[in-house]
Design an enzyme around this catalytic site. Structure first.
Site, short mmCIF file in Angstrom:
data_model
loop_
_atom_site.label_atom_id
_atom_site.label_comp_id
_atom_site.label_asym_id
_atom_site.label_seq_id
_atom_site.Cartn_x
_atom_site.Cartn_y
_atom_site.Cartn_z
N ALA A 1 -103.45 35.89 27.48
CA ALA A 1 -102.05 36.28 27.27
C ALA A 1 -101.13 35.49 28.19
O ALA A 1 -101.50 35.11 29.31
CB ALA A 1 -101.88 37.77 27.51
N GLY B 1 -107.61 37.11 26.63
CA GLY B 1 -107.32 36.99 25.21
C GLY B 1 -107.88 35.73 24.58
O GLY B 1 -108.18 35.71 23.38
N GLU C 1 -111.30 36.60 23.76
CA GLU C 1 -111.28 37.56 22.66
C GLU C 1 -111.05 36.87 21.32
O GLU C 1 -111.60 37.29 20.30
CB GLU C 1 -110.21 38.62 22.92
CG GLU C 1 -110.62 39.58 24.04
CD GLU C 1 -109.52 40.54 24.42
OE1 GLU C 1 -109.77 41.75 24.40
OE2 GLU C 1 -108.41 40.08 24.74
N GLU D 1 -109.25 41.15 32.64
CA GLU D 1 -108.02 41.93 32.54
C GLU D 1 -107.87 43.01 33.60
O GLU D 1 -106.76 43.28 34.07
CB GLU D 1 -107.91 42.56 31.14
CG GLU D 1 -107.49 41.59 30.05
CD GLU D 1 -108.65 40.85 29.40
OE1 GLU D 1 -108.44 40.24 28.34
OE2 GLU D 1 -109.77 40.87 29.97
#
Length: 266
Positions: A72, A117, A120, A140
């Protein structure tokens, strides 16, 4: 090969007469950090590719030399109010679910950093090809949040609950060799060859029936986690969807005639 851009940060290339599509993350100045705009573009590209019946496989790549995706965009996140973060959440989710819900097989080509992310996005693919520079992880909790792009659900499906808990709770980064050993990535290749090898794998997959590929992926995804009896019903439904297709007829005919099939895709 044709190219199409979705927003500023996502590039789609179509290979092999369109049967293999490459979704390239292209925000090099930020090491492909996923901003709101980039998330929206990833989702839009996935929607277009999912609707394109000529696409049989999607390969997720990066144009950055040293990173797949660092996760992110925390600089952007730092500027958001609570209300703005609430509004941004479904946009961010749309990028990850866009990749996850593609109806065709997906291959991630990972080099350098694939963190948070970024990892992910790779986990949302069916197969992860990584080169020896790859460093993956879900850090995270070290910044006060949790993996929110599917990581808490996708990682244990790959490596088991206890291993996933250790990796998420420690927020540690895992280098390529250990990542392959733990099953965080599926194929380990020499430095600089992740994209080439992922595209080669995709081309091999794309030689098969597009109807069969979509049905097989549907059975794999929907059946995962069900008890055996329910899973076999999912498989049977997928079988019935292909058993009377043009692809099935062509595949059987081509086998008996000892020739390469020409799939009608229906």
């Amino acid at each position: 090969m044709s190219e199409e851009r979705f927003g500023e940060f996502v590039l789609v290339r179509r290979h092999e007469q369109g049967h293999v599509a490459e979704l390239a993350l292209d925000r090099p100045k930020a090491m492909n950090a996923v901003s709101t705009e980039m998330a929206r573009s990833v989702a839009a590209a996935c929607a277009a590719l999912g609707d394109d019946r000529d696409v049989r496989v999607v390969v997720l790549t990066s144009t950055h030399e040293r990173a797949f995706c660092v996760g992110a965009d925390l600089k952007e996140r730092n500027s958001l109010s609570d209300a703005e973060l609430v509004r941004q959440r479904p946009v961010a989710r749309g990028a990850y679910t866009g990749v996850l819900e593609l109806p065709v097989p997906t291959v991630a080509a990972v080099h350098g950093f694939a963190l948070g992310g970024g990892f992910e996005l790779a986990l949302s693919c069916d197969v992860i090809v990584a080169d020896r520079t790859a460093v993956v992880g879900l850090p995270e909790v070290s910044v006060g949040v949790i993996p929110g792009g599917g990581g808490t659900q996708l990682l244990p499906r790959r490596v088991g609950a206890a291993r996933a808990a250790e990796l998420i709770f420690t927020a540690r980064r895992v280098e390529a060799a250990e990542a392959r050993e733990l099953g965080l990535v599926d194929v380990l290749v020499d430095e600089g060859r992740d994209r080439e090898e992922a595209l080669a794998l995709a081309a091999r997959i794309a030689g098969n029936s597009p109807v069969g590929l979509r049905a097989a992926k549907r059975a794999l995804r929907v059946g995962h986690g069900l008890d055996l009896r329910a899973g076999l019903e999912v498989e049977d439904a997928a079988w019935r969807s292909v058993a009377f297709s043009g692809d099935r007829a062509e595949g059987v005919a081509a086998f008996n005639e000892k020739r390469k099939p020409e799939w009608p895709g229906e």
